[in-house]
Write a protein that holds these residues in place. Sequence first.
Motif, PDB file in Angstrom:
ATOM      1  N   ILE A  13      22.638 -10.112 -72.117  1.00  0.00           N
ATOM      2  CA  ILE A  13      22.015  -9.034 -71.353  1.00  0.00           C
ATOM      3  C   ILE A  13      20.765  -9.571 -70.675  1.00  0.00           C
ATOM      4  O   ILE A  13      19.783  -9.935 -71.336  1.00  0.00           O
ATOM      5  CB  ILE A  13      21.674  -7.848 -72.263  1.00  0.00           C
ATOM      6  N   ALA A  14      20.806  -9.644 -69.371  1.00  0.00           N
ATOM      7  CA  ALA A  14      19.698 -10.230 -68.609  1.00  0.00           C
ATOM      8  C   ALA A  14      18.395  -9.507 -68.909  1.00  0.00           C
ATOM      9  O   ALA A  14      18.317  -8.278 -68.859  1.00  0.00           O
ATOM     10  CB  ALA A  14      20.003 -10.160 -67.116  1.00  0.00           C
ATOM     11  N   GLY A  15      17.370 -10.287 -69.230  1.00  0.00           N
ATOM     12  CA  GLY A  15      16.044  -9.733 -69.476  1.00  0.00           C
ATOM     13  C   GLY A  15      15.848  -9.146 -70.854  1.00  0.00           C
ATOM     14  O   GLY A  15      14.796  -8.558 -71.125  1.00  0.00           O
ATOM     15  N   ASN A  16      16.829  -9.302 -71.741  1.00  0.00           N
ATOM     16  CA  ASN A  16      16.717  -8.701 -73.066  1.00  0.00           C
ATOM     17  C   ASN A  16      17.268  -9.674 -74.106  1.00  0.00           C
ATOM     18  O   ASN A  16      18.386  -9.517 -74.603  1.00  0.00           O
ATOM     19  CB  ASN A  16      17.482  -7.375 -73.124  1.00  0.00           C
ATOM     20  N   PRO A  17      16.501 -10.702 -74.447  1.00  0.00           N
ATOM     21  CA  PRO A  17      17.005 -11.748 -75.344  1.00  0.00           C
ATOM     22  C   PRO A  17      17.316 -11.232 -76.736  1.00  0.00           C
ATOM     23  O   PRO A  17      16.797 -10.205 -77.185  1.00  0.00           O
ATOM     24  CB  PRO A  17      15.851 -12.755 -75.382  1.00  0.00           C
ATOM     25  N   LEU A  18      18.169 -11.973 -77.420  1.00  0.00           N
ATOM     26  CA  LEU A  18      18.486 -11.695 -78.813  1.00  0.00           C
ATOM     27  C   LEU A  18      17.503 -12.442 -79.707  1.00  0.00           C
ATOM     28  O   LEU A  18      17.260 -13.632 -79.518  1.00  0.00           O
ATOM     29  CB  LEU A  18      19.911 -12.129 -79.133  1.00  0.00           C
ATOM     30  N   ILE A  19      16.949 -11.733 -80.684  1.00  0.00           N
ATOM     31  CA  ILE A  19      15.959 -12.288 -81.601  1.00  0.00           C
ATOM     32  C   ILE A  19      16.611 -12.490 -82.968  1.00  0.00           C
ATOM     33  O   ILE A  19      17.205 -11.561 -83.532  1.00  0.00           O
ATOM     34  CB  ILE A  19      14.743 -11.357 -81.736  1.00  0.00           C
ATOM     35  N   GLU A  54      14.840  -2.024 -76.465  1.00  0.00           N
ATOM     36  CA  GLU A  54      15.923  -1.088 -76.200  1.00  0.00           C
ATOM     37  C   GLU A  54      16.612  -1.468 -74.883  1.00  0.00           C
ATOM     38  O   GLU A  54      16.018  -2.116 -74.020  1.00  0.00           O
ATOM     39  CB  GLU A  54      15.398   0.347 -76.068  1.00  0.00           C
ATOM     40  N   ILE A  55      17.840  -1.052 -74.724  1.00  0.00           N
ATOM     41  CA  ILE A  55      18.554  -1.259 -73.465  1.00  0.00           C
ATOM     42  C   ILE A  55      17.902  -0.393 -72.389  1.00  0.00           C
ATOM     43  O   ILE A  55      17.693   0.806 -72.592  1.00  0.00           O
ATOM     44  CB  ILE A  55      20.040  -0.911 -73.615  1.00  0.00           C
ATOM     45  N   THR A  56      17.584  -1.002 -71.268  1.00  0.00           N
ATOM     46  CA  THR A  56      16.875  -0.294 -70.207  1.00  0.00           C
ATOM     47  C   THR A  56      17.843   0.357 -69.213  1.00  0.00           C
ATOM     48  O   THR A  56      19.036   0.051 -69.168  1.00  0.00           O
ATOM     49  CB  THR A  56      15.964  -1.242 -69.432  1.00  0.00           C
ATOM     50  N   TYR A  60      21.600  -0.785 -68.213  1.00  0.00           N
ATOM     51  CA  TYR A  60      22.717   0.140 -68.340  1.00  0.00           C
ATOM     52  C   TYR A  60      23.393   0.385 -66.992  1.00  0.00           C
ATOM     53  O   TYR A  60      24.632   0.472 -66.914  1.00  0.00           O
ATOM     54  CB  TYR A  60      22.260   1.470 -68.952  1.00  0.00           C
ATOM     55  N   ALA A  61      22.604   0.466 -65.927  1.00  0.00           N
ATOM     56  CA  ALA A  61      23.181   0.663 -64.599  1.00  0.00           C
ATOM     57  C   ALA A  61      24.062  -0.502 -64.199  1.00  0.00           C
ATOM     58  O   ALA A  61      25.100  -0.320 -63.539  1.00  0.00           O
ATOM     59  CB  ALA A  61      22.063   0.872 -63.576  1.00  0.00           C
ATOM     60  N   SER A  62      23.691  -1.723 -64.577  1.00  0.00           N
ATOM     61  CA  SER A  62      24.518  -2.886 -64.296  1.00  0.00           C
ATOM     62  C   SER A  62      25.865  -2.772 -65.008  1.00  0.00           C
ATOM     63  O   SER A  62      26.919  -3.082 -64.428  1.00  0.00           O
ATOM     64  CB  SER A  62      23.792  -4.159 -64.735  1.00  0.00           C
ATOM     65  N   PHE A  63      25.843  -2.303 -66.252  1.00  0.00           N
ATOM     66  CA  PHE A  63      27.075  -2.070 -67.016  1.00  0.00           C
ATOM     67  C   PHE A  63      27.949  -1.024 -66.324  1.00  0.00           C
ATOM     68  O   PHE A  63      29.171  -1.192 -66.202  1.00  0.00           O
ATOM     69  CB  PHE A  63      26.688  -1.639 -68.425  1.00  0.00           C
ATOM     70  N   VAL A  64      27.340   0.052 -65.872  1.00  0.00           N
ATOM     71  CA  VAL A  64      28.083   1.108 -65.177  1.00  0.00           C
ATOM     72  C   VAL A  64      28.740   0.560 -63.916  1.00  0.00           C
ATOM     73  O   VAL A  64      29.917   0.842 -63.622  1.00  0.00           O
ATOM     74  CB  VAL A  64      27.144   2.288 -64.844  1.00  0.00           C
ATOM     75  N   GLU A  65      28.010  -0.251 -63.168  1.00  0.00           N
ATOM     76  CA  GLU A  65      28.548  -0.829 -61.944  1.00  0.00           C
ATOM     77  C   GLU A  65      29.737  -1.752 -62.239  1.00  0.00           C
ATOM     78  O   GLU A  65      30.720  -1.772 -61.494  1.00  0.00           O
ATOM     79  CB  GLU A  65      27.449  -1.600 -61.219  1.00  0.00           C
ATOM     80  N   GLN A  66      29.648  -2.489 -63.333  1.00  0.00           N
ATOM     81  CA  GLN A  66      30.715  -3.432 -63.686  1.00  0.00           C
ATOM     82  C   GLN A  66      31.956  -2.747 -64.244  1.00  0.00           C
ATOM     83  O   GLN A  66      33.072  -3.248 -64.073  1.00  0.00           O
ATOM     84  CB  GLN A  66      30.192  -4.440 -64.710  1.00  0.00           C
ATOM     85  N   THR A  67      31.779  -1.624 -64.936  1.00  0.00           N
ATOM     86  CA  THR A  67      32.889  -1.019 -65.675  1.00  0.00           C
ATOM     87  C   THR A  67      33.368   0.313 -65.126  1.00  0.00           C
ATOM     88  O   THR A  67      34.474   0.754 -65.469  1.00  0.00           O
ATOM     89  CB  THR A  67      32.483  -0.799 -67.143  1.00  0.00           C
ATOM     90  N   GLY A  68      32.549   0.976 -64.338  1.00  0.00           N
ATOM     91  CA  GLY A  68      32.904   2.304 -63.863  1.00  0.00           C
ATOM     92  C   GLY A  68      32.667   3.404 -64.871  1.00  0.00           C
ATOM     93  O   GLY A  68      33.053   4.556 -64.645  1.00  0.00           O
ATOM     94  N   ARG A  69      32.037   3.086 -65.993  1.00  0.00           N
ATOM     95  CA  ARG A  69      31.731   4.105 -66.994  1.00  0.00           C
ATOM     96  C   ARG A  69      30.669   5.053 -66.452  1.00  0.00           C
ATOM     97  O   ARG A  69      29.890   4.693 -65.558  1.00  0.00           O
ATOM     98  CB  ARG A  69      31.269   3.451 -68.294  1.00  0.00           C
ATOM     99  N   ARG A  70      30.620   6.254 -66.973  1.00  0.00           N
ATOM    100  CA  ARG A  70      29.673   7.242 -66.464  1.00  0.00           C
ATOM    101  C   ARG A  70      28.235   6.767 -66.656  1.00  0.00           C
ATOM    102  O   ARG A  70      27.914   6.086 -67.626  1.00  0.00           O
ATOM    103  CB  ARG A  70      29.868   8.576 -67.164  1.00  0.00           C
ATOM    104  N   ASP A  96      28.177   2.298 -77.791  1.00  0.00           N
ATOM    105  CA  ASP A  96      29.106   1.362 -78.416  1.00  0.00           C
ATOM    106  C   ASP A  96      29.867   0.564 -77.359  1.00  0.00           C
ATOM    107  O   ASP A  96      30.039  -0.655 -77.484  1.00  0.00           O
ATOM    108  CB  ASP A  96      30.071   2.145 -79.301  1.00  0.00           C
ATOM    109  N   ALA A  97      30.301   1.239 -76.294  1.00  0.00           N
ATOM    110  CA  ALA A  97      31.038   0.559 -75.220  1.00  0.00           C
ATOM    111  C   ALA A  97      30.157  -0.463 -74.515  1.00  0.00           C
ATOM    112  O   ALA A  97      30.622  -1.557 -74.153  1.00  0.00           O
ATOM    113  CB  ALA A  97      31.572   1.586 -74.220  1.00  0.00           C
ATOM    114  N   PHE A  98      28.895  -0.133 -74.299  1.00  0.00           N
ATOM    115  CA  PHE A  98      27.972  -1.079 -73.671  1.00  0.00           C
ATOM    116  C   PHE A  98      27.864  -2.345 -74.506  1.00  0.00           C
ATOM    117  O   PHE A  98      27.991  -3.466 -74.003  1.00  0.00           O
ATOM    118  CB  PHE A  98      26.598  -0.437 -73.506  1.00  0.00           C
ATOM    119  N   CYS A  99      27.611  -2.179 -75.794  1.00  0.00           N
ATOM    120  CA  CYS A  99      27.449  -3.357 -76.656  1.00  0.00           C
ATOM    121  C   CYS A  99      28.720  -4.190 -76.680  1.00  0.00           C
ATOM    122  O   CYS A  99      28.670  -5.428 -76.547  1.00  0.00           O
ATOM    123  CB  CYS A  99      27.056  -2.926 -78.061  1.00  0.00           C
ATOM    124  N   ARG A 100      29.862  -3.556 -76.839  1.00  0.00           N
ATOM    125  CA  ARG A 100      31.119  -4.294 -76.919  1.00  0.00           C
ATOM    126  C   ARG A 100      31.448  -4.996 -75.601  1.00  0.00           C
ATOM    127  O   ARG A 100      32.034  -6.092 -75.606  1.00  0.00           O
ATOM    128  CB  ARG A 100      32.250  -3.358 -77.347  1.00  0.00           C
TER     129      ARG A 100
END
Length: 240
Positions: A13-19, A54-56, A60-70, A96-100
């Motif tokens: 996730i761009a801009g949100n590293p895993l710690i 947290e997911i910003t 989340y908008a990038s995920f929506v654009e890629q998947t078509g989810r609401r 859950d869908a975003f994370c997966r």
Amino acid sequence: MASRALAGDTGPIAGNPLIEIPAGTFIFGRDDGPENERPRRVVEGRAFAINRTEITNRQYASFVEQTGRRPAFYAGHPVLGLDDRPAVGVSWADADAFCRHHGLTLPTEKQYERAARGTKGNGFPWGDMPRDDMRANGGADRCCGGDDRDGYLVTAPADSFAAGASREGVLNLVGNVWEWTSDVYAPYAEGSATGGDYRVLRGGSWNSDPRHLTTTYRLAYDPEFRFAANGGFRCVRSLP
């Protein structure tokens, strides 16, 4: 406080590293709080990595654009929908869908609590000193209204409140927005549930009173509800 991002792996996730959160024993639950936080016990935890923030809305908008989810319900809101604020108005299934989609999962309650309170059972990510306006975005002293004493009437940017970071450098594990976990709600004394109606939110939010702003408070919530202006999420990855 420096974040312990995985070496060579900033996460998907761009801009949100895993710690990285190391494996080892930690204290889970407490005996001096609400009944559903009992009993206090020492458990063995496996290593995992958790998003620094947290997911910003931008993520989340990038995920929506890629998947078509609401979109998130508050996308486009003049404050709640700002790019750098946590995405709110997201159901459990959406989170859950975003994370997966990114090869990750929502954190379990044990993962969330370990990331938030460390190994010694701290009441807060920064230790046992009560929350102040430099460490977390919380609400009024009486439930459940927001106030701007900490600089924000509602959500704050996801990378705010560095003074409230956990030992590993994870931000806003208490305050700002409630966060979905993967677990079905059940009292600890009854063990794990598989068919319950509610999922667990953790961490409190911008309109939470001090009673809710702890590392152990558990909120049972309807997983289909997506209209909460104070509920968001972050993701985790299991490690060997």
